[in-house]
Scaffold this motif. Structure first.
Motif, PDB file in Angstrom:
ATOM      1  N   ALA A 348       0.880  -1.248  -0.155  1.00 44.66           N
ATOM      2  CA  ALA A 348       0.033  -0.075   0.023  1.00 44.66           C
ATOM      3  C   ALA A 348       0.924   1.288  -0.018  1.00 44.66           C
ATOM      4  O   ALA A 348       0.547   2.136   0.694  1.00 44.66           O
ATOM      5  CB  ALA A 348      -1.073   0.035   1.326  1.00 44.66           C
ATOM      6  N   MET A 349       1.904   1.116  -0.766  1.00 42.10           N
ATOM      7  CA  MET A 349       2.882   2.286  -0.669  1.00 42.10           C
ATOM      8  C   MET A 349       2.253   3.645  -1.246  1.00 42.10           C
ATOM      9  O   MET A 349       2.299   4.677  -0.480  1.00 42.10           O
ATOM     10  CB  MET A 349       3.969   2.111  -1.617  1.00 42.10           C
ATOM     11  CG  MET A 349       5.288   3.136  -1.758  1.00 42.10           C
ATOM     12  SD  MET A 349       6.054   3.044   0.103  1.00 42.10           S
ATOM     13  CE  MET A 349       6.779   1.337  -0.037  1.00 42.10           C
ATOM     14  N   PRO A 350       1.169   3.371  -2.202  1.00 41.86           N
ATOM     15  CA  PRO A 350       0.366   4.828  -2.475  1.00 41.86           C
ATOM     16  C   PRO A 350      -0.059   5.450  -1.453  1.00 41.86           C
ATOM     17  O   PRO A 350      -0.291   6.708  -1.229  1.00 41.86           O
ATOM     18  CB  PRO A 350      -0.661   4.294  -3.497  1.00 41.86           C
ATOM     19  CG  PRO A 350      -0.206   3.165  -4.319  1.00 41.86           C
ATOM     20  CD  PRO A 350       0.650   2.417  -3.040  1.00 41.86           C
ATOM     21  N   THR A 351      -0.776   4.674  -0.311  1.00 36.75           N
ATOM     22  CA  THR A 351      -1.326   5.327   0.859  1.00 36.75           C
ATOM     23  C   THR A 351      -0.259   6.106   1.693  1.00 36.75           C
ATOM     24  O   THR A 351      -0.599   6.973   2.242  1.00 36.75           O
ATOM     25  CB  THR A 351      -1.568   4.101   1.781  1.00 36.75           C
ATOM     26  OG1 THR A 351      -2.764   3.366   1.102  1.00 36.75           O
ATOM     27  CG2 THR A 351      -2.539   4.652   2.994  1.00 36.75           C
ATOM     28  N   LEU A 352       0.980   5.682   1.481  1.00 40.63           N
ATOM     29  CA  LEU A 352       2.130   6.699   2.384  1.00 40.63           C
ATOM     30  C   LEU A 352       2.321   7.884   1.619  1.00 40.63           C
ATOM     31  O   LEU A 352       2.466   8.930   2.124  1.00 40.63           O
ATOM     32  CB  LEU A 352       3.296   5.859   2.270  1.00 40.63           C
ATOM     33  CG  LEU A 352       4.599   6.443   2.723  1.00 40.63           C
ATOM     34  CD1 LEU A 352       4.373   6.766   4.345  1.00 40.63           C
ATOM     35  CD2 LEU A 352       5.835   5.322   2.638  1.00 40.63           C
ATOM     36  N   LEU A 392      11.109   3.222   0.378  1.00 43.47           N
ATOM     37  CA  LEU A 392      11.305   4.199   1.362  1.00 43.47           C
ATOM     38  C   LEU A 392      12.431   5.307   1.219  1.00 43.47           C
ATOM     39  O   LEU A 392      12.032   6.408   1.486  1.00 43.47           O
ATOM     40  CB  LEU A 392      11.157   3.376   2.783  1.00 43.47           C
ATOM     41  CG  LEU A 392       9.830   2.779   3.160  1.00 43.47           C
ATOM     42  CD1 LEU A 392      10.251   1.979   4.298  1.00 43.47           C
ATOM     43  CD2 LEU A 392       8.549   3.347   3.273  1.00 43.47           C
ATOM     44  N   ASN A 393      13.438   4.736   0.811  1.00 47.56           N
ATOM     45  CA  ASN A 393      14.793   5.521   0.529  1.00 47.56           C
ATOM     46  C   ASN A 393      14.258   6.586  -0.548  1.00 47.56           C
ATOM     47  O   ASN A 393      14.451   7.909  -0.442  1.00 47.56           O
ATOM     48  CB  ASN A 393      15.810   4.961   0.026  1.00 47.56           C
ATOM     49  CG  ASN A 393      16.639   4.294   1.072  1.00 47.56           C
ATOM     50  OD1 ASN A 393      16.619   4.501   2.259  1.00 47.56           O
ATOM     51  ND2 ASN A 393      17.534   3.284   0.897  1.00 47.56           N
ATOM     52  N   THR A 402      11.494  11.971   7.179  1.00 47.54           N
ATOM     53  CA  THR A 402      12.448  10.982   7.694  1.00 47.54           C
ATOM     54  C   THR A 402      11.489   9.772   7.960  1.00 47.54           C
ATOM     55  O   THR A 402      10.335   9.956   8.521  1.00 47.54           O
ATOM     56  CB  THR A 402      13.127  11.526   8.986  1.00 47.54           C
ATOM     57  OG1 THR A 402      13.883  12.652   8.783  1.00 47.54           O
ATOM     58  CG2 THR A 402      13.765  10.501   9.555  1.00 47.54           C
ATOM     59  N   VAL A 403      12.113   8.751   7.494  1.00 45.91           N
ATOM     60  CA  VAL A 403      11.378   7.292   7.821  1.00 45.91           C
ATOM     61  C   VAL A 403      12.103   6.573   8.787  1.00 45.91           C
ATOM     62  O   VAL A 403      13.358   6.363   8.543  1.00 45.91           O
ATOM     63  CB  VAL A 403      11.149   6.518   6.480  1.00 45.91           C
ATOM     64  CG1 VAL A 403      10.439   5.271   6.859  1.00 45.91           C
ATOM     65  CG2 VAL A 403      10.366   7.316   5.425  1.00 45.91           C
ATOM     66  N   ILE A 404      11.498   6.210   9.888  1.00 43.95           N
ATOM     67  CA  ILE A 404      12.270   5.438  11.110  1.00 43.95           C
ATOM     68  C   ILE A 404      11.466   3.997  10.961  1.00 43.95           C
ATOM     69  O   ILE A 404      10.402   3.674  11.151  1.00 43.95           O
ATOM     70  CB  ILE A 404      11.809   5.989  12.320  1.00 43.95           C
ATOM     71  CG1 ILE A 404      12.458   7.443  12.443  1.00 43.95           C
ATOM     72  CG2 ILE A 404      12.541   5.068  13.552  1.00 43.95           C
ATOM     73  CD1 ILE A 404      12.025   8.124  13.815  1.00 43.95           C
TER      74      ILE A 404
END
Length: 819
Positions: A348-352, A392-393, A402-404
């Protein structure tokens, strides 16, 4: 039945333009072929792009095909021998008569003068061929529109693909270019599926469609997955010069969410074993980011940012309870800046991307990698398992967020699964229990194992507070006995945060926090290495380095504005509060105002020479104009303004300031009224009201009844601390930095300067007096004999018999031996 008049119907114009030939350029075709037949090297300029099907005349197409075959054999196509080879090939393949015989070839040679313009002529041929292809496609679309057996959706897809194949295909590409175009097109279609299709079932359906449309891709959907994975790994940008790179990224230093802990626009991997507390640790960091507060000395760079949590490992009840306990309570500002989402996965990357556009968070916490990647087609030990991390990069680079990523450790204490996950991220932070058997169960070890923005590895001992789920940094591992620089670093961070976005030289920072320039320079360098402060990297060789802490805020300064040094007509250095925090103003006595604008905010640089009243040069107020230099730094005039030139030999100085003669001068203020001496080379000292000059020697003298009582600093002795207003116990002495490591009641072990320690009843007392002969026990002049000339609150001043000037630094009783 209703009759509709024929005049009211819309009749499209279907009449073809039969009076015109299709796009073509016969003269260009003849010129290209003639150039190839007369020049042996001409064919090498066009053979990679110009193809036989680009020619409109069939005979020309056959002749060009013959030239290509001859060239492929390594034989010449131009000149007398070349013409013979081409004629022989046409004859062997029964094409010579069809093209018009030898007369046709001779005509092409006779009509051509030179092959100089063969490149531009070939481009004309390719362009007309492209136009003919467009006409062909348009005719096919007409037939598709009349086809009633096909579904409308199929007609639309077929029409779109036919048109795109014409308008997007490069004009006359080489074989390599054609392959690259098809590859880029396929990767673009895969990106559209993976990043814009949030429904997993629909995503799989579209992947199957792509696999069927590209039979050359083996393994079907799995082959497409491998191809997309490789495309993420092999992204290469065009080559740039350093100037182009600086224009792209800007001239500012690394941007942080928490200085030295979490950079902006990057991916960080937080690993820990189950039950250690990695989720609660991140809640603590997110609370500081949302509230704009420092985290244990790591400076926050904004008054408050939005945070987004993608939770999968914790239940909704447990997560809400933990967040409320940490401070995300109803009615608070941090609660309004926090968003949560459950059940998210990497499919579901489009949701991000949608959340990034709508909620606009500064940081996204994903808990955990195992949960969000649960639908992966690959085992966690395979390299392909890291594909979501690469995505995510890309997300972090495109959005600046920033993604943790929370992940678990294996039995060896490393990140579980493939090492490609660790290698893909920019930061790796590990949290573990303190391995010391005698350690408190609530003590943890935080290790920065990998970082592209600061020094690593670096470990810190933390304490987890169960009452509010917060973490406290006890000390840096390896510095359990304390560091002489801790107190200075704390003062530097506090000072730079109070005057955020303002760049300072090390000497200026030393001036305001009252320490030596060398100590400030060393501490600033270490803080910049750890990412706690930012070093301006644009300084050219030979220029001073500039340090600052960036903070995004409606106001440039977070607290009180920095006092600006000015020189009045009575030659006294005074400090006036700067009325504008964002734009420093310089107002001279004539009322003229000078503003400086910049980002980060510029300021008045208090350089060493700015505090010098040079008695060899005098200027009246009318002769001096304050210049505002362009750039990141402003400097005051190198000479002070004198309202009366006759006063240049008689200077009145406030008792709380020190002014010195010589090449290296520095003036500082002391809240207790004692001048503070800085080590900046050998120079002479000018006294305050209580002191006087002794003849022409410029040696400082003080009356005996005013001599301060200096303590004899010894380890395990007790002294009175001026800054903490309580008794402290010394554990270690650092003569190089003029500091001691002390145990402060209620504060723990801290570093304090020698000047902060005062004599009390329990302190050893010094028996040194003015005029005593002493031997120096520490420093540059170790084992040198000298005479005490002055005893002040900032130390003992000496003069060696073989030197005309006094020594450039003060000593303390424990550093001297009475002769």
């Amino acid at each position: 039945m209703v009759l509709v008049p024929y005049s009211y119907t819309e009749e499209p114009n279907f009449r073809p333009d039969i009076d015109r030939l299709p796009p073509q350029n016969i003269e260009a075709e003849e010129a290209v072929l003639g150039g190839i037949l007369i020049d042996p090297n001409a064919i090498y300029r066009v053979k990679d792009r110009l193809r036989p099907e680009h020619f409109y005349i069939g005979a020309h197409r056959d002749i060009y095909q013959a030239c290509l075959r001859v060239c492929k054999k390594g034989l010449p196509t131009g000149g007398s021998s070349g013409l013979l080879h081409v004629t022989s090939w046409l004859s062997d393949h029964d094409l010579l008569a069809r093209i018009g015989g030898r007369n046709k070839l001779a005509t092409l040679v006779d009509r051509t003068v030179s092959a100089v313009n063969i490149d531009s002529l070939a481009a004309l041929i390719m362009l007309t061929a492209q136009r003919r292809e467009l006409l062909k496609t348009a005719n096919e679309l007409i037939h598709l529109a009349y086809d009633t057996e096909l579904e409308w959706s199929d007609i639309c897809v077929a029409s779109k693909n036919k048109v795109l194949s014409v308008i997007e295909t490069p004009l006359a590409p080489t074989k390599e270019e054609n392959e690259l175009w098809h590859y880029n097109k396929l990767v673009s279609e895969l990106e559209n599926v993976y990043l814009k299709t949030s429904n997993p079932g629909l995503k799989l359906y579209r992947l199957n469609q792509l696999a069927n449309a590209h039979p050359e891709i083996k393994k079907g959907v799995t082959g497409l997955e491998d191809l997309y994975m490789k495309s993420l790994c092999a992204t290469v940008e065009p080559r740039k010069t350093l100037d182009q790179l600086e224009d792209e990224v800007g001239t500012q230093g690394r941007k942080w969410l928490l200085g030295g802990m979490l950079p902006q626009a990057t991916t960080a991997l937080v690993i820990a074993d189950g039950g250690v507390g990695k989720t609660k640790f991140l809640y603590d960091l997110l609370h500081c980011i949302a509230s704009g507060k420092n985290w244990n000395g790591f400076p926050a760079t904004s008054d408050g940012r939005r945070v987004l949590i993608y939770q999968g490992d914790e239940s909704k009840h447990d997560m809400l309870q933990a967040l409320n306990k940490r401070g995300f309570k109803p009615g608070t500002e941090v609660r309004e800046k926090t968003g949560v989402r459950f059940g998210w996965n990497t499919d579901a990357m489009p949701t991000l991307y949608e959340d990034a556009a709508e909620f606009k968070p500064a940081v996204v916490m994903i808990d955990s990698l195992t949960f969000v990647n649960r639908y992966s087609l690959y085992d966690e030990n395979r390299t392909e398992y890291s594909r979501p991390v690469l995505e995510l990069n890309k997300f972090a680079a495109e959005t600046g967020i920033t993604v943790i990523i929370v992940h678990h450790t294996n039995r060896n204490g490393q990140a579980r699964g493939t090492t490609a996950v660790r290698n893909a991220v920019s930061e790796v932070i590990k949290l573990e229990k303190d391995p010391n058997p005698s350690a408190n169960p609530q003590e943890k070890i935080l290790t920065i194992e990998k970082s592209r923005s600061r020094r690593f590895p670096a470990s810190y001992r933390l304490f987890f507070n169960e009452e509010d789920f917060s973490f406290s940094v006890l000390e840096e591992v390896g510095q359990e006995l304390g560091s002489p620089d801790l107190s200075t670093k704390d003062q530097i961070i506090k000072f730079l945060q109070e005057h955020a976005n303002v760049k300072y030289q090390a000497e200026e920072v030393a001036h305001y926090i009252k320490t030596t320039s060398g100590n400030a320079r060393r501490c600033l360098s270490q803080l910049a290495r750890d990412g706690l402060v930012i070093l301006d990297e644009r300084s050219f060789s030979g220029t001073a380095k500039l340090y600052y802490i960036a903070r995004e805020s409606e106001k440039c300064s977070t607290e009180t504005s920095l006092q600006t040094a000015t020189v009045t007509s009575s030659q006294r250095i005074t400090f006036e509060s700067d009325s504008s925090a964002c734009q420093p103003e310089i107002i001279d006595e004539s009322g003229n105002m000078y503003k400086n604008e910049g980002s980060p905010r510029d300021h008045l640089a208090i350089a060493l020479t700015d505090h010098l009243l040079n008695n060899s040069v005098s200027h009246t107020e009318q002769e001096v104009l304050l210049n505002c230099n362009e750039g990141d730094h402003l400097s005051m005039p190198e000479t002070a303004v004198l309202s009366n030139p006759e006063l240049e030999k008689k200077i009145n100085v406030q008792t709380d300031h020190l002014i010195t003669f010589g090449g290296n001068i520095e003036a500082t203020s002391n809240p207790e009224g004692d001048p503070v001496r800085r080590s900046q080379g050998d120079h002479e000292v000018i006294q305050g009201d209580r002191d006087r000059l002794n003849g022409n020697s410029c040696v400082l003298q003080t009356s005996e009844q005013e001599l301060p009582i200096l303590p004899l600093i010894e380890e395990k002795a007790t002294y009175w601390s001026v800054s903490f207003q309580r008794e402290v116990k010394v554990f270690q002495i650092f003569d190089v930095h003029s500091e001691v490591s002390c145990q402060v009641p209620g504060r723990g072990r801290l570093s304090l300067p020698f000047t902060d320690l005062k004599y009390c009843e329990q302190s050893p007392k010094s028996n040194l007096n003015m005029g005593d002969k002493v031997v120096i026990l520490e420093g540059k002049y170790k084992e040198t004999f000298a005479t005490i000339t002055t005893i002040r609150a900032d130390g003992i001043w000496l003069k060696c018999d073989d030197r005309r000037k006094p020594l450039a630094r003060a000593y303390f009783p424990h550093q001297l031996g009475k002769v």
